[in-house]
Design a protein around this motif. Sequence first.
Motif, PDB file in Angstrom:
ATOM      1  N   ASP A  28       0.832  -1.212   0.000  1.00 46.62           N
ATOM      2  CA  ASP A  28       0.000   0.000   0.000  1.00 46.62           C
ATOM      3  C   ASP A  28       0.870   1.268   0.000  1.00 46.62           C
ATOM      4  O   ASP A  28       1.583   1.530   0.970  1.00 46.62           O
ATOM      5  CB  ASP A  28      -0.882   0.043   1.247  1.00 46.62           C
ATOM      6  CG  ASP A  28      -1.814  -1.150   1.388  1.00 46.62           C
ATOM      7  OD1 ASP A  28      -1.418  -2.271   0.998  1.00 46.62           O
ATOM      8  OD2 ASP A  28      -2.928  -0.957   1.915  1.00 46.62           O
ATOM      9  N   HIS A  30      -0.403   4.571  -0.527  1.00 53.92           N
ATOM     10  CA  HIS A  30      -1.156   5.610   0.201  1.00 53.92           C
ATOM     11  C   HIS A  30      -0.542   7.015   0.089  1.00 53.92           C
ATOM     12  O   HIS A  30      -0.305   7.689   1.098  1.00 53.92           O
ATOM     13  CB  HIS A  30      -1.276   5.237   1.691  1.00 53.92           C
ATOM     14  CG  HIS A  30      -2.373   4.258   1.990  1.00 53.92           C
ATOM     15  ND1 HIS A  30      -3.694   4.492   1.667  1.00 53.92           N
ATOM     16  CD2 HIS A  30      -2.342   3.038   2.592  1.00 53.92           C
ATOM     17  CE1 HIS A  30      -4.430   3.455   2.066  1.00 53.92           C
ATOM     18  NE2 HIS A  30      -3.640   2.551   2.609  1.00 53.92           N
ATOM     19  N   ASP A  73      -4.561   0.538  -2.895  1.00 47.95           N
ATOM     20  CA  ASP A  73      -4.512   1.619  -1.912  1.00 47.95           C
ATOM     21  C   ASP A  73      -3.340   2.541  -2.263  1.00 47.95           C
ATOM     22  O   ASP A  73      -2.389   2.728  -1.502  1.00 47.95           O
ATOM     23  CB  ASP A  73      -4.429   1.115  -0.458  1.00 47.95           C
ATOM     24  CG  ASP A  73      -5.813   0.808   0.112  1.00 47.95           C
ATOM     25  OD1 ASP A  73      -6.794   0.889  -0.645  1.00 47.95           O
ATOM     26  OD2 ASP A  73      -5.905   0.493   1.319  1.00 47.95           O
ATOM     27  N   HIS A 104      -9.531   1.827  -0.655  1.00 47.52           N
ATOM     28  CA  HIS A 104      -9.425   3.292  -0.688  1.00 47.52           C
ATOM     29  C   HIS A 104      -9.563   3.828  -2.110  1.00 47.52           C
ATOM     30  O   HIS A 104     -10.167   4.877  -2.321  1.00 47.52           O
ATOM     31  CB  HIS A 104      -8.087   3.745  -0.096  1.00 47.52           C
ATOM     32  CG  HIS A 104      -8.056   3.715   1.396  1.00 47.52           C
ATOM     33  ND1 HIS A 104      -8.223   4.850   2.171  1.00 47.52           N
ATOM     34  CD2 HIS A 104      -7.908   2.687   2.266  1.00 47.52           C
ATOM     35  CE1 HIS A 104      -8.171   4.518   3.453  1.00 47.52           C
ATOM     36  NE2 HIS A 104      -7.969   3.214   3.539  1.00 47.52           N
ATOM     37  N   HIS A 163      -5.705  -7.014  -3.263  1.00 48.50           N
ATOM     38  CA  HIS A 163      -5.460  -6.016  -2.224  1.00 48.50           C
ATOM     39  C   HIS A 163      -5.567  -6.587  -0.809  1.00 48.50           C
ATOM     40  O   HIS A 163      -4.674  -6.426   0.019  1.00 48.50           O
ATOM     41  CB  HIS A 163      -6.408  -4.825  -2.371  1.00 48.50           C
ATOM     42  CG  HIS A 163      -6.230  -3.827  -1.276  1.00 48.50           C
ATOM     43  ND1 HIS A 163      -5.055  -3.131  -1.111  1.00 48.50           N
ATOM     44  CD2 HIS A 163      -7.042  -3.442  -0.257  1.00 48.50           C
ATOM     45  CE1 HIS A 163      -5.154  -2.355  -0.045  1.00 48.50           C
ATOM     46  NE2 HIS A 163      -6.341  -2.528   0.492  1.00 48.50           N
ATOM     47  N   HIS A 216      -3.385  -4.192   2.615  1.00 49.50           N
ATOM     48  CA  HIS A 216      -4.631  -3.869   3.322  1.00 49.50           C
ATOM     49  C   HIS A 216      -4.488  -3.695   4.830  1.00 49.50           C
ATOM     50  O   HIS A 216      -5.000  -2.739   5.381  1.00 49.50           O
ATOM     51  CB  HIS A 216      -5.694  -4.929   3.009  1.00 49.50           C
ATOM     52  CG  HIS A 216      -7.078  -4.596   3.481  1.00 49.50           C
ATOM     53  ND1 HIS A 216      -7.698  -3.409   3.162  1.00 49.50           N
ATOM     54  CD2 HIS A 216      -7.982  -5.295   4.222  1.00 49.50           C
ATOM     55  CE1 HIS A 216      -8.919  -3.400   3.685  1.00 49.50           C
ATOM     56  NE2 HIS A 216      -9.118  -4.527   4.343  1.00 49.50           N
ATOM     57  N   ASP A 232       1.928  -4.867   3.194  1.00 52.71           N
ATOM     58  CA  ASP A 232       1.601  -3.530   3.695  1.00 52.71           C
ATOM     59  C   ASP A 232       2.303  -3.347   5.037  1.00 52.71           C
ATOM     60  O   ASP A 232       1.904  -3.941   6.041  1.00 52.71           O
ATOM     61  CB  ASP A 232       0.088  -3.353   3.867  1.00 52.71           C
ATOM     62  CG  ASP A 232      -0.264  -1.979   4.436  1.00 52.71           C
ATOM     63  OD1 ASP A 232       0.632  -1.124   4.545  1.00 52.71           O
ATOM     64  OD2 ASP A 232      -1.449  -1.762   4.765  1.00 52.71           O
TER      65      ASP A 232
HETATM   66 MN    MN Z   1      -4.391   0.334   2.905  1.00 54.30          MN
END
Ligand code: MN
Length: 278
Positions: A28, A30, A73, A104, A163, A216, A232
Amino acid sequence: MTDSKFSDSARGPSDRRDDPGPFDIIGDVHGCATELEHLLGRLGYRVRWSGEPGAVHVDVTAPAGRRAIFVGDLVDRGPRSPDVLRVIMAMVAQGVAYAVPGNHDVKFVRWLEGKTVATTHGLDRTAAQFEGEPKAFRAEVRTFFNGLPFYLWLDGGRLAVAHAGIKSEMLGEATGDVRRFCLYGETSGETDKFGLPIRYHWAAEYRGKTSIVYGHTPVPDADWVNNTICVDTGCCFGGKLTALRWPEREIVSVAAEGVYTVPVRPFGHPPLRPGAVA
Ligand code: MN
C-alpha cells in the motif's frame, strides 16, 4: 448476496498465468510518492519527470525483464497522492507494471464520480490534493482504476495478488463475493472500538498451493503466513514501504520519511475468525 459477474470488457484480465515475471510486488503506497521513488530506485527502476506543472510527464524504465505489481490503496493518508498516481499510471501504460485496486481507491473513484461518500480515513487529504488538478487528469484516474482487475493470477498459477487477499477457490472466478473479498478481505460486518470494520485473519486458515501476496492490513514486517504474505508495512503511518521480489522471495523495504497519519489501530494481523482452525 449478489453473485453478479464483475468482469466487464473495461477491466483487464485477472488470468495472467502465462506471465512468469519476474515481478516486484509493492504494498500500500497511500500517497507516499517520495518513498515510492526511493523503493523503485532500490529495485532498479529509473523514474524521470519532465514537462511543467499542469503538463507533467513521467517516464519509468524497468530493470531488464522485470515488472512492478501494485497491491492497491495508492491514494489517501499520505502527502502526494496525485504524484503517486502519475508514476503508477505511467508505469502501467508503459507496460512495466500491473496494479489492482484497493478499498481506498474504489472509494476515491466514487468521490471523483460525484457520489456521496464520507471523506474519512484520509480521503479528505486526497480530495484537498486534487483541488488543483485538471479535469482531464481526474478523468484519466477514473479510467485507470475502472480498468484494473480486482486480482491477478500469475506465473503458471503459482502466484496471485489481490489487495486484501483471495482464497484458492476464488481464483478464476469473477463474482461480487470475489470482488468484495479482494477489496475488504474477511470481515464480520461489525466495527471495533476504533470505529474500523472488524477484520479476520483469513491467511491463518489458508491452505492453498498458490502463493498469495496482499496488503490492506499494516503489519510491522512482511512475513509469510502459510503460503501468503502481507506487504503492507504501513508507510503512511511512519512504517516502511515494502516490495516482495518474485520468484526470488526477497524483501526490499524503505523507511517512511515521516508519520503522515497517526494510526488508530496498532500494526499487526487481525484476530482469527471465531471457530477458525489455524
Ligand atoms: Mn491500505
